[in-house]
Design a protein around this motif. Structure first.
Motif, short mmCIF file in Angstrom:
data_model
loop_
_atom_site.label_atom_id
_atom_site.label_comp_id
_atom_site.label_asym_id
_atom_site.label_seq_id
_atom_site.Cartn_x
_atom_site.Cartn_y
_atom_site.Cartn_z
N PRO A 393 0.83 -1.21 0.00
CA PRO A 393 0.00 0.00 0.00
C PRO A 393 0.86 1.26 0.00
CG PRO A 393 -0.81 -1.58 1.62
CD PRO A 393 0.51 -2.09 1.14
N GLY A 394 0.54 2.17 -0.92
CA GLY A 394 1.19 3.47 -0.93
C GLY A 394 2.59 3.48 -1.47
N ALA A 395 3.04 2.38 -2.10
CA ALA A 395 4.42 2.35 -2.61
C ALA A 395 4.55 3.05 -3.96
CB ALA A 395 4.89 0.90 -2.73
N THR A 396 3.45 3.16 -4.69
CA THR A 396 3.48 3.78 -6.02
C THR A 396 2.34 4.77 -6.16
OG1 THR A 396 2.15 1.94 -6.88
CG2 THR A 396 4.55 1.77 -7.13
N LEU A 397 2.44 5.60 -7.19
CA LEU A 397 1.39 6.57 -7.48
C LEU A 397 0.98 6.44 -8.94
CD1 LEU A 397 3.76 8.30 -5.64
CD2 LEU A 397 1.81 9.86 -5.53
N HIS A 398 -0.30 6.66 -9.20
CA HIS A 398 -0.83 6.76 -10.56
C HIS A 398 -1.91 7.83 -10.60
CE1 HIS A 398 1.06 2.77 -11.06
NE2 HIS A 398 1.07 3.06 -12.35
N GLU A 399 -2.17 8.30 -11.80
CA GLU A 399 -3.31 9.20 -12.00
C GLU A 399 -4.54 8.33 -12.29
OE1 GLU A 399 -1.06 12.89 -14.22
OE2 GLU A 399 -1.33 11.00 -15.29
N PRO A 400 -5.49 8.25 -11.37
CA PRO A 400 -6.60 7.32 -11.55
C PRO A 400 -7.36 7.48 -12.86
CG PRO A 400 -6.53 8.08 -9.29
CD PRO A 400 -5.52 8.89 -10.04
N THR A 401 -7.67 8.72 -13.24
CA THR A 401 -8.45 8.88 -14.46
C THR A 401 -7.65 8.53 -15.71
OG1 THR A 401 -7.94 11.25 -14.53
CG2 THR A 401 -10.01 10.59 -13.46
N ARG A 402 -6.32 8.67 -15.65
CA ARG A 402 -5.51 8.25 -16.80
C ARG A 402 -5.59 6.72 -16.95
NH1 ARG A 402 -1.51 10.83 -19.61
NH2 ARG A 402 -1.30 12.44 -17.99
N VAL A 403 -5.57 6.01 -15.83
CA VAL A 403 -5.72 4.55 -15.87
C VAL A 403 -7.10 4.19 -16.42
CG1 VAL A 403 -5.77 2.46 -14.45
CG2 VAL A 403 -4.08 4.25 -13.98
N LEU A 404 -8.11 4.90 -15.96
CA LEU A 404 -9.46 4.66 -16.48
C LEU A 404 -9.52 4.95 -17.98
CD1 LEU A 404 -12.49 4.06 -16.08
CD2 LEU A 404 -12.78 6.50 -15.55
N GLY A 405 -8.80 5.97 -18.43
CA GLY A 405 -8.80 6.30 -19.85
C GLY A 405 -8.38 5.14 -20.72
N ASP A 406 -7.43 4.33 -20.25
CA ASP A 406 -7.03 3.15 -21.02
C ASP A 406 -8.18 2.16 -21.15
OD1 ASP A 406 -4.45 4.16 -21.34
OD2 ASP A 406 -3.71 3.17 -19.53
N PRO A 592 -1.69 12.65 -9.58
CA PRO A 592 -1.06 11.44 -9.03
C PRO A 592 -1.58 11.14 -7.63
CG PRO A 592 0.58 12.79 -10.13
CD PRO A 592 -0.68 13.62 -10.10
N CYS A 593 -1.93 9.88 -7.44
CA CYS A 593 -2.57 9.44 -6.20
C CYS A 593 -1.93 8.12 -5.79
CB CYS A 593 -4.08 9.27 -6.47
SG CYS A 593 -5.00 8.46 -5.16
N PHE A 594 -1.76 7.90 -4.51
CA PHE A 594 -1.16 6.66 -4.04
C PHE A 594 -2.05 5.46 -4.39
CE2 PHE A 594 1.04 9.62 -1.16
CZ PHE A 594 2.35 9.23 -1.41
N ASP A 595 -1.41 4.35 -4.70
CA ASP A 595 -2.12 3.10 -4.97
C ASP A 595 -2.19 2.33 -3.66
OD1 ASP A 595 -2.07 3.72 -7.77
OD2 ASP A 595 0.03 3.02 -7.81
N TRP A 596 -3.41 2.08 -3.20
CA TRP A 596 -3.58 1.44 -1.89
C TRP A 596 -3.92 -0.04 -2.00
CZ3 TRP A 596 -1.48 4.73 1.10
CH2 TRP A 596 -1.72 6.11 0.98
#
Length: 793
Positions: A393-406, A592-596
């Motif tokens: 938990p919290g080791a990486t960050l992603h932009e959630p909506t960019r992931v959704l865009g894929d 960018p948001c932490f991945d939990w």
């Protein structure tokens, strides 16, 4: 009279005019009868006070014009074999549309107790605007409808939404001159710049100018015809003008205008589809100018009525008590010569039905107005393909909506042949990090282009226009005719469509109660660029209140989700895109948001809607001293940072961390289908321990949702409290007392005994807030301990 009404179709014969007029007179009789009569539907005896409804409700003024359009649409649909849908824009035009569907038989097929005979006519009359009956406007109960009649301003947007990706469909749209004064309708004329003549159907606007609103003249009706014509041509239409008050003349002119318009549409579509012509086309429209309340009482008590604002609602009031009005009403109704229009059993005679189409081509029977019948399952790919890896938990960050865009790009690609998915938004697709969809589809655009333009596509299914009203209206029309979609919007500006979502929720609630209406794909909102990360745009862009607005509405329809990271957003998106008959609101950040959570954890957590995060908690299976709850991505990060501070400074404190994804879980089960039973809520939040809840939006919403729970007196909510400006991201949460330091202080203030034992910790937290203010004032950035923070389990 019709202007330049040129068509290859032959002029109407006298016999055809008589048939059209018979249908129109029958529809007018039925419309007036619905407003006034509760007995004696065929006037087989002299009209008496007991035949009149005790409360006269409804709107006569627009009905004759709508009946005229219904009559003439029947003719061209039958003669040309068209698949057609009509959107009835004028408010409260229910009597006309009910009359048309009853005459064609679709109403009796939908409601067998309202049979197409004298008994059924009596029920049709009595039920209108009557307790236990039907509304006075076109509504979900009305066969063939996708548009609430009183929802002024949105008819044309709904019509275009229905036409998108429906290449064989003609969508007629009657625009009232009152609603034509609204902002949404004024913008809707520009929809022609987005209508693809190859893959989309056609929209035929019919601007009905009857001159008046409730009490005032309408703007467009008072423009000189040349000025109105120039305005509509400037919008990109080719208007055909029909006006008059002589039925024979108007029937012939309107028929010629319909034929010319449809001939033109056929040529436009053929040249685009078969010959590859790409020049932007100017679509035809009809301007119909007839008197308000046409064929009704010319005068009442010596005052003009027909052709004035006085015809708007009920032209003759007090009919039960006023014998003179009663006699005038009887003369009015008998002027339609009902004995010529209906046989002795109350059935329409053949001449009335001569131009009525058959089967599913009838306006009240078209499956396009019951879109669930046509809906195909959306091909959604496996989520694991798009999930972000989470080793800890919290080791990486992603932009959630960019992931959704894929994910959305794959959906867009997989529907390239079925063409039953669209993404709409006000000029924000790339800004909201969804630009991956452009690899699968460009932005719909029929206007001019320049070399610097990007992603514009004559056949695109991404729709951007800087009008939230148009985005909403297009998508509603698209969904109600059986297709799928998503509306992406900046959180603060989705409020522009507050009244539109109100009406759509009401539509869905009523539709769910009608067994004959099939479930349609849900209206899905993705709200991003949200309140906590609009620090650069400032106070005007900071408003999380749309969620409050939606959660005031019918629990059977509304759902609200606040996924805290990329994988939970994927799980929520998969769920809402599969759902039917809901309004789903999803709030997720684009920064960018932490991945939990891993994908499997995200699925399980979203299925629960709310649950403990044991890896962040220190209660270790025992009763907690305090519950730290959170909903939303930024509040989740602040709660986890607060939990980490408590672990460091007060290691003996038993802290339970609870994350809420589905806000409706906080409601009681008897108040919402997703609500938790009391035993489940109490097990999660306890009944007697302090709960510090960090919430994405206005804090009082959580109090309202949790009202009545045993632990409600112990609930303390932090959220947005209208303190915003252009500042740093962390300063936004500090300004609203949602920051980690304030949350720790709240724990110390509310856990019994801590105020004394942990006074030094509280002071440390308060000092950190003071340091924060000094730091950002000097450096313009957040404290390094905040900017560089990471979760340490």
């Amino acid at each position: 009279m019709a202007k330049a009404a040129r068509t290859d179709a032959p002029a109407l014969t006298d016999e055809e005019v008589r048939a059209l007029d018979a249908h129109w007179r029958a529809a007018n009789y039925l419309a007036a009868g619905q407003i006034y009569l509760m007995a004696n539907p065929l006037l087989t005896e002299p009209l008496a006070p007991e035949h009149i409804k005790p409360r006269l409700l409804g709107h006569w003024g627009t009905s004759p014009g709508l009946n005229l359009v219904y009559t003439h649409l029947n003719r061209v649909i039958g003669a040309r074999g068209l698949d057609a849908l009509c959107v009835w824009g004028p408010g409260h035009g229910g009597p006309a549309v009910l009359a048309g569907s009853w005459l064609e038989g679709s109403y009796s097929e939908t409601y067998p107790d309202v049979s197409r005979d004298a008994a059924g006519m009596g029920r049709l009359f009595r039920q209108f605007s009557f307790p236990g009956g039907v509304p006075s406007h076109v509504a979900p109960e009305t066969p063939g409808s996708i548009h609430e009649g009183g929802e002024l301003g949105y008819s044309l947007a709904h019509a275009y939404g229905a036409a998108f990706d429906n290449p064989g469909l003609l969508v007629a749209c009657v625009v009232g001159d009152g609603e034509a004064e609204t902002g949404p309708l004024a913008a809707s004329w520009h929809s022609t710049k987005f209508l693809d003549p190859v893959h989309d159907g056609a929209v035929l606007p019919i601007l009905h100018l009857n001159g008046y609103k409730i009490a005032n003249p309408t703007v467009l009706s008072r423009l000189p015809e040349s000025e109105l014509d120039a305005l509509l041509r400037g919008y990109g239409h080719e208007p055909l003008h029909v006006s008059g008050d002589d039925p024979d003349t108007v029937h012939r002119a309107l028929a010629a205008a319909f034929d010319q318009a449809l001939d033109t549409i056929a040529v436009m579509q053929r040249t685009a589809r078969d010959e590859g012509v790409t020049e932007r086309v100017h679509w035809p429209m009809i301007v119909l100018r007839t008197p308000k309340g046409w064929t009704g009482p010319a005068e009442v008590d010596g005052v003009p009525v027909e052709g004035t604002w006085r015809a708007h609602q009920v032209p003759l009031a007090g009919v039960r008590e006023n014998p003179r009005h009663l006699r005038q009403l009887e003369r009015w109704l008998r002027s339609y010569r009902p004995e010529e229009l209906f046989d002795a059993d109350g059935r329409p005679v053949p001449e009335v039905l001569r131009c009525v189409p058959e089967g599913a081509r009838r306006l009240g029977a078209t499956p396009h107005a019951n879109g669930g019948l046509l809906t195909r399952e959306l091909p959604l790919p496996p989520l694991d393909t798009f999930a972000v890896p989470v080793d800890a938990p919290g080791a990486t960050l992603h932009e959630p909506t960019r992931v959704l865009g894929d994910l959305l790009a794959r959906v867009m690609n997989d529907t390239r042949r079925s063409r039953d998915f669209r993404l709409v938004g006000p000029d924000e697709t790339a800004s909201n990090r969804l630009q991956a969809v452009f690899d699968a589809s460009g932005k719909a655009w029929q206007a001019g282009t320049l070399p610097v333009d990007e992603h514009l596509d004559r056949h695109g299914r991404v729709m951007e226009v800087l009008s939230e009203h148009l985005c909403q209206g297009w998508l509603e029309g698209y969904l109600l005719t059986g297709r799928h979609g998503l509306f992406s919007c900046y959180e603060a500006f989705v409020h522009i469509v507050d009244s539109m979502v109100n009406q759509h929720i009401k539509w869905l609630k009523t539709s769910r109660e009608l067994s004959w209406r099939a479930p349609v794909p849900s209206l899905n909102y993705l709200l991003t660029s949200h309140v906590w990360r609009q620090d650069h745009n400032g106070f005007s862009h900071q408003d999380p209140g749309f969620v409050d607005h939606v959660l005031n509405k019918s629990p059977s329809v509304v759902r609200v989700y606040l996924p805290p990271d990329a994988n939970t957003l994927l799980s929520v998106a998969d769920h809402i895109l599969r759902s039917r008959d809901y309004v789903n609101v999803v709030v997720a950040g684009k920064q960018p948001c932490f991945d939990w959570l891993t994908m499997d954890q995200a699925r399980a957590h979203c299925a629960r809607g709310a649950g403990t995060w044991d890896w962040a908690s220190t209660d270790g299976g025992r009763e907690p001293d305090v519950v730290l709850a959170c909903a939303g991505d930024v509040p989740t990060q602040e709660v986890l940072a607060a939990a980490q501070l408590l672990r460091r400074h007060l290691p003996a404190l038993a802290v339970r961390v609870v994350n809420v994804v589905d806000m409706t879980r906080l409601l009681r089960h008897e108040d919402h289908p997703h609500g938790m039973p009391d035993f489940e809520y109490d097990g999660l939040f306890t009944t007697d321990k302090p709960v510090i809840f960090a919430y994405h939006g206005y804090p009082w919403l959580v109090h309202r949702l949790a009202y009545g729970r045993a632990g409600h007196p112990n609930l303390h909510v932090r959220g947005y409290k209208e303190s915003g400006t252009t500042t740093t991201p962390f300063d936004m949460v500090v300004r609203n007392d949602l920051d980690r330091y304030r949350l720790v202080m709240d724990v110390i203030d509310r856990v019994p005994g801590l105020a004394v034992r942990a006074a030094h910790v509280r002071q440390t937290m308060a000092d950190a807030r003071t340091r924060h203010r000094a730091w950002i004032t000097e450096h313009g950035t957040d404290l390094p301990e905040v900017a560089d923070w990471r979760w340490e389990g």
